[in-house]
Design an enzyme around this catalytic site. Structure first.
Site, PDB file in Angstrom:
ATOM      1  N   LYS A  84       0.881  -1.176   0.000  1.00 31.56           N
ATOM      2  CA  LYS A  84       0.000   0.000   0.000  1.00 31.56           C
ATOM      3  C   LYS A  84       0.907   1.209   0.000  1.00 31.56           C
ATOM      4  O   LYS A  84       1.775   1.332   0.865  1.00 31.56           O
ATOM      5  CB  LYS A  84      -0.814   0.028   1.296  1.00 31.56           C
ATOM      6  CG  LYS A  84      -2.180  -0.604   1.185  1.00 31.56           C
ATOM      7  CD  LYS A  84      -2.833  -0.584   2.547  1.00 31.56           C
ATOM      8  CE  LYS A  84      -3.685   0.641   2.787  1.00 31.56           C
ATOM      9  NZ  LYS A  84      -4.178   0.701   4.171  1.00 31.56           N
TER      10      LYS A  84
HETATM   11  C1  E4P Z   1      -7.392   1.644   4.399  1.00 31.88           C
HETATM   12  O1  E4P Z   1      -6.859   0.654   3.965  1.00 31.88           O
HETATM   13  C2  E4P Z   1      -7.187   2.245   5.704  1.00 31.88           C
HETATM   14  O2  E4P Z   1      -6.549   1.281   6.523  1.00 31.88           O
HETATM   15  C3  E4P Z   1      -8.430   2.631   6.463  1.00 31.88           C
HETATM   16  O3  E4P Z   1      -9.611   2.111   5.916  1.00 31.88           O
HETATM   17  C4  E4P Z   1      -8.519   4.063   6.861  1.00 31.88           C
HETATM   18  O4  E4P Z   1      -9.685   4.209   7.620  1.00 31.88           O
HETATM   19  P1  E4P Z   1      -9.916   5.325   8.697  1.00 31.88           P
HETATM   20  O5  E4P Z   1     -10.454   6.524   7.982  1.00 31.88           O
HETATM   21  O6  E4P Z   1     -10.942   4.731   9.612  1.00 31.88           O
HETATM   22  O7  E4P Z   1      -8.605   5.590   9.372  1.00 31.88           O
END
Ligand code: E4P
Length: 210
Positions: A84
């Protein structure tokens, strides 16, 4: 259409894996920080627990260090680690370099323009943040819809992230998300409805009084 667990917690991963139908796990630095453990150690555990892909977010401060981190993470389980990479112009170049060898997801996407650039760089997935986009820009599902439009004709897929409720999850799917990633409590809530419980209770009662 895959469902991913959004967590770095090994117990969450075990519970989700036991459901028998999750596609894999996505992590991020905040989720890993909550475990109090070294990021690559957590990654190594998660790939043992789940059958599917585990998404690992690069966090090192310099481009050179992120490149090293990418290869180190990939080396833990080359067939099932997906990188990622937070979307910036600098990181688009990083993905262009890595994507020939390692599957990459460009994450923290808040505009269709960023999704377009992720396609050009060779990413396999784009990850828009639905709940954050609703909160900060007004319309998270609208962002997913616009990204889906931009991706038309490419093989890049949308994993909708930052999902806080079943309704938000389904809004993202209806807007064109190919996949969802969600915390365990949202996954567990998705299959439940109070009217289903009520109906089940009614069936059970009629069986008992027959
Ligand atoms: C995506 O892969 C992230 O880990 C995540 O969904 C971010 O979410 P949040 O807005 O709850 O931090």
């Amino acid at each position: 259409m895959g469902l991913y667990l959004d967590s770095a917690d090994v117990d969450d991963a075990r519970t989700a894996q036991e459901l028998g139908f999750i596609e894999g796990v996505t992590t991020n630095p905040a989720l890993i920080a909550r475990t109090g453990r070294a990021p690559l150690e957590v990654l190594a555990d998660l790939v043992e627990i789940v059958d599917g892909n585990v998404f690992y977010q690069l966090t090192s401060p310099t481009l050179e260090q992120r490149l090293d981190e990418a290869w180190e993470a990939y080396g833990i389980r080359p067939d099932r680690v997906v990188l990622k990479v937070p979307t910036t112009t600098e990181n688009l170049s990083l993905v262009a370099e890595l994507a020939h060898d390692i599957e990459c997801a460009m994450t923290a996407i808040f505009s269709p323009a960023q999704a377009y650039m992720a396609v050009q760089a060779g990413a396999r997935y784009v990850i828009p943040y639905v709940s954050r986009a609703t909160r900060l820009l007004g319309d998270g599902p609208g962002l997913v819809r616009a990204i889906r439009d931009v991706l038309s004709g490419s093989e890049v897929e949308i994993i909708a992230a930052s999902i806080e409720s079943p309704d938000e999850a389904i809004d993202a799917v209806r807007a064109g998300a190919h996949h969802l990633t969600m915390p365990l409590q949202v996954i567990m809530a998705m299959g439940e409805h109070e009217l289903s419980q009520q109906t089940i209770a009614e069936f059970a009662a009629s069986w008992e009084t027959k």
